[in-house]
Design an enzyme around this catalytic site. Structure first.
Site, PDB file in Angstrom:
ATOM      1  N   SER A   1      21.644 -25.106  16.909  1.00 28.73           N
ATOM      2  CA  SER A   1      20.678 -23.973  16.514  1.00 28.73           C
ATOM      3  C   SER A   1      19.417 -24.439  16.968  1.00 28.73           C
ATOM      4  CB  SER A   1      20.757 -23.704  15.148  1.00 28.73           C
ATOM      5  OG  SER A   1      19.868 -22.888  14.901  1.00 28.73           O
TER       6      SER A   1
ATOM      7  N   HIS B   1      22.455 -21.682  20.323  1.00 33.44           N
ATOM      8  CA  HIS B   1      22.252 -20.736  18.991  1.00 33.44           C
ATOM      9  C   HIS B   1      20.718 -20.317  18.813  1.00 33.44           C
ATOM     10  CE1 HIS B   1      23.674 -18.231  15.687  1.00 33.44           C
ATOM     11  NE2 HIS B   1      22.566 -18.765  14.898  1.00 33.44           N
TER      12      HIS B   1
ATOM     13  N   ASP C   1      17.876 -18.415  16.531  1.00 32.04           N
ATOM     14  CA  ASP C   1      17.929 -17.473  15.588  1.00 32.04           C
ATOM     15  C   ASP C   1      16.367 -16.811  15.588  1.00 32.04           C
ATOM     16  OD1 ASP C   1      20.163 -18.035  13.851  1.00 32.04           O
ATOM     17  OD2 ASP C   1      19.264 -20.000  13.767  1.00 32.04           O
TER      18      ASP C   1
ATOM     19  N   MET D   1      13.724 -14.443  13.586  1.00 32.94           N
ATOM     20  CA  MET D   1      13.715 -13.758  12.043  1.00 32.94           C
ATOM     21  C   MET D   1      12.441 -13.053  11.998  1.00 32.94           C
ATOM     22  SD  MET D   1      14.590 -17.339  10.112  1.00 32.94           S
ATOM     23  CE  MET D   1      16.093 -18.278  10.249  1.00 32.94           C
TER      24      MET D   1
ATOM     25  N   HIS E   1      21.128 -14.802  17.612  1.00 32.56           N
ATOM     26  CA  HIS E   1      21.287 -14.226  16.062  1.00 32.56           C
ATOM     27  C   HIS E   1      20.205 -13.437  15.727  1.00 32.56           C
ATOM     28  CE1 HIS E   1      22.371 -15.157  11.824  1.00 32.56           C
ATOM     29  NE2 HIS E   1      22.575 -14.269  11.801  1.00 32.56           N
TER      30      HIS E   1
ATOM     31  N   MET F   1      18.129 -11.816  12.847  1.00 33.24           N
ATOM     32  CA  MET F   1      18.079 -11.563  11.641  1.00 33.24           C
ATOM     33  C   MET F   1      16.575 -10.650  11.593  1.00 33.24           C
ATOM     34  SD  MET F   1      19.017 -15.275  10.414  1.00 33.24           S
ATOM     35  CE  MET F   1      18.646 -15.981  11.981  1.00 33.24           C
TER      36      MET F   1
ATOM     37  N   MET G   1      27.860 -15.748   7.771  1.00 28.88           N
ATOM     38  CA  MET G   1      26.888 -16.796   7.231  1.00 28.88           C
ATOM     39  C   MET G   1      27.591 -17.435   6.225  1.00 28.88           C
ATOM     40  SD  MET G   1      24.208 -15.962   9.313  1.00 28.88           S
ATOM     41  CE  MET G   1      23.410 -17.313   8.309  1.00 28.88           C
TER      42      MET G   1
ATOM     43  N   GLY H   1      17.768 -17.221   6.684  1.00 26.17           N
ATOM     44  CA  GLY H   1      16.412 -17.292   6.950  1.00 26.17           C
ATOM     45  C   GLY H   1      15.926 -18.927   7.014  1.00 26.17           C
TER      46      GLY H   1
ATOM     47  N   GLY I   1      19.017 -25.855   7.083  1.00 26.78           N
ATOM     48  CA  GLY I   1      18.881 -27.111   6.247  1.00 26.78           C
ATOM     49  C   GLY I   1      19.710 -26.787   4.887  1.00 26.78           C
TER      50      GLY I   1
ATOM     51  N   ASP J   1      28.051 -20.212  10.560  1.00 28.81           N
ATOM     52  CA  ASP J   1      26.490 -20.426  10.727  1.00 28.81           C
ATOM     53  C   ASP J   1      25.967 -20.609   9.358  1.00 28.81           C
ATOM     54  OD1 ASP J   1      24.144 -20.434  11.640  1.00 28.81           O
ATOM     55  OD2 ASP J   1      23.770 -18.420  12.125  1.00 28.81           O
TER      56      ASP J   1
ATOM     57  N   GLY K   1      24.710 -24.645   7.343  1.00 27.53           N
ATOM     58  CA  GLY K   1      25.226 -25.962   6.570  1.00 27.53           C
ATOM     59  C   GLY K   1      26.422 -26.594   7.030  1.00 27.53           C
TER      60      GLY K   1
ATOM     61  N   GLY L   1      22.466 -26.784  13.075  1.00 23.89           N
ATOM     62  CA  GLY L   1      21.048 -27.024  13.381  1.00 23.89           C
ATOM     63  C   GLY L   1      20.658 -28.319  12.784  1.00 23.89           C
TER      64      GLY L   1
HETATM   65  C1  DX5 Z   1      20.083 -19.585   9.039  1.00 24.87           C
HETATM   66  C2  DX5 Z   1      20.430 -19.395  10.598  1.00 24.87           C
HETATM   67  C3  DX5 Z   1      21.165 -20.737  11.063  1.00 24.87           C
HETATM   68  C4  DX5 Z   1      20.528 -21.940  10.898  1.00 24.87           C
HETATM   69  C5  DX5 Z   1      21.471 -23.087  10.782  1.00 24.87           C
HETATM   70  O1  DX5 Z   1      19.378 -18.409   8.873  1.00 24.87           O
HETATM   71  O2  DX5 Z   1      20.851 -18.312  11.005  1.00 24.87           O
HETATM   72  O3  DX5 Z   1      21.556 -20.303  12.362  1.00 24.87           O
HETATM   73  O4  DX5 Z   1      19.864 -22.264  12.250  1.00 24.87           O
HETATM   74  O5  DX5 Z   1      20.912 -24.155  10.476  1.00 24.87           O
HETATM   75  P1  DX5 Z   1      21.592 -25.363   9.564  1.00 24.87           P
HETATM   76  O6  DX5 Z   1      22.778 -25.832  10.479  1.00 24.87           O
HETATM   77  O7  DX5 Z   1      20.690 -26.547   9.446  1.00 24.87           O
HETATM   78  O8  DX5 Z   1      22.057 -24.828   8.323  1.00 24.87           O
HETATM   79 ZN    ZN Z   2      21.852 -18.517  13.166  1.00 23.74          ZN
END
Ligand code: DX5
Ligand code: ZN
Length: 215
Positions: free
Chosen positions: A7, A32, A34, A36, A65, A67, A136, A141, A144, A174, A176, A196
């Site tokens: 990500s 990936h 993201d 937002m 992705h 959001m 998810m 959002g 980490g 997606d 953690g 990520g």
């Molecule tokens: C969260 C994102 C994820 C995020 C994952 O809202 O959709 O794609 O980047 O990051 P990690 O792997 O650090 O949880």
């Molecule tokens: Zn994502």
């Protein structure tokens, strides 16, 4: 072998070209991305010009992705920006079936994302039409965050729904994802792992990607 999608949200935005080239040279399968909007989720990441810049350097497909609220407004724009997979949230698109058909009509793979509290059964009447479910495993959002353990049960439930409906949808996890949960997730039926922080906070991201790929 799992599909690995680092990500870019966790990358160094001041060195995006370098980060994308690292992914190109790695064993990752997708990038990936993201998006937002500060409305659907409490954070704002980046938008179309940044994706176009990533696309100029990327040799791997962009897994975008969204959001954002009313994602149907931007399907064509993200296609033009270079998305190969375009995922919208079930919670954000009122006429989800129409949005999915629109995404597919432009030649992209269509994904539907569900939040941690959204039941798998809500995918029953769309699962046969889509290429990917982005499940998810954190509240969307932020990168980490801590992986939510209930995800395992949801993956198993989704796997059986996919079989019953004879769907070809891939299961993407997606949030953690790390060395500890990657294997049990794959054993439960996951096909695609997004990572990520686990990748980008490491001293050797390429090696971390290779390790995930080899699980
Ligand atoms: C969260 C994102 C994820 C995020 C994952 O809202 O959709 O794609 O980047 O990051 P990690 O792997 O650090 O949880
Ligand atoms: Zn994502």
């Amino acid at each position: 072998m799992p599909v690995i999608a680092p990500s870019i949200l966790a990358a160094d935005f001041a060195n995006l070209e370098r980060e994308v080239k690292m992914i190109n040279e790695s064993q990752a399968d997708w990038i990936h991305v993201d998006v937002m909007d500060g409305v659907f989720v409490p954070n704002i990441s980046f938008g179309i010009p940044v994706i176009e810049a990533i696309k100029r350097h990327a040799t791997k497909p962009l897994d975008v992705h969204l959001m954002i609220v009313q994602p149907e407004r931007y399907v064509e724009a993200f296609h033009k920006a270079g998305a190969e997979v375009l995922t919208v949230h079930l919670e954000a698109s009122t006429h989800l079936h129409r949005t999915v058909q629109h995404i597919k009509s432009l030649g992209m793979k269509a994904g539907v994302a569900i939040n941690p509290h959204t039941g798998v059964s809500l995918l029953k009447d769309i699962i046969a039409d889509i290429d990917l479910v982005c499940m998810m495993s954190v509240n969307p959002g932020f990168g980490g965050q801590k992986f939510i353990e209930n995800t395992y049960d949801k993956v198993a439930e989704l796997k059986s729904l996919i079989a019953i409906k004879e769907s070809k949808a891939l299961i993407e996890i997606d949030g953690g994802v790390n060395q500890n949960n990657a294997k049990p997730l794959l054993m439960a039926g996951a096909d695609v792992l997004v990572a990520g922080n686990f990748v980008f906070s490491s001293e050797n991201p390429k090696e971390v990607i290779a390790r995930l790929k080899a699980i």
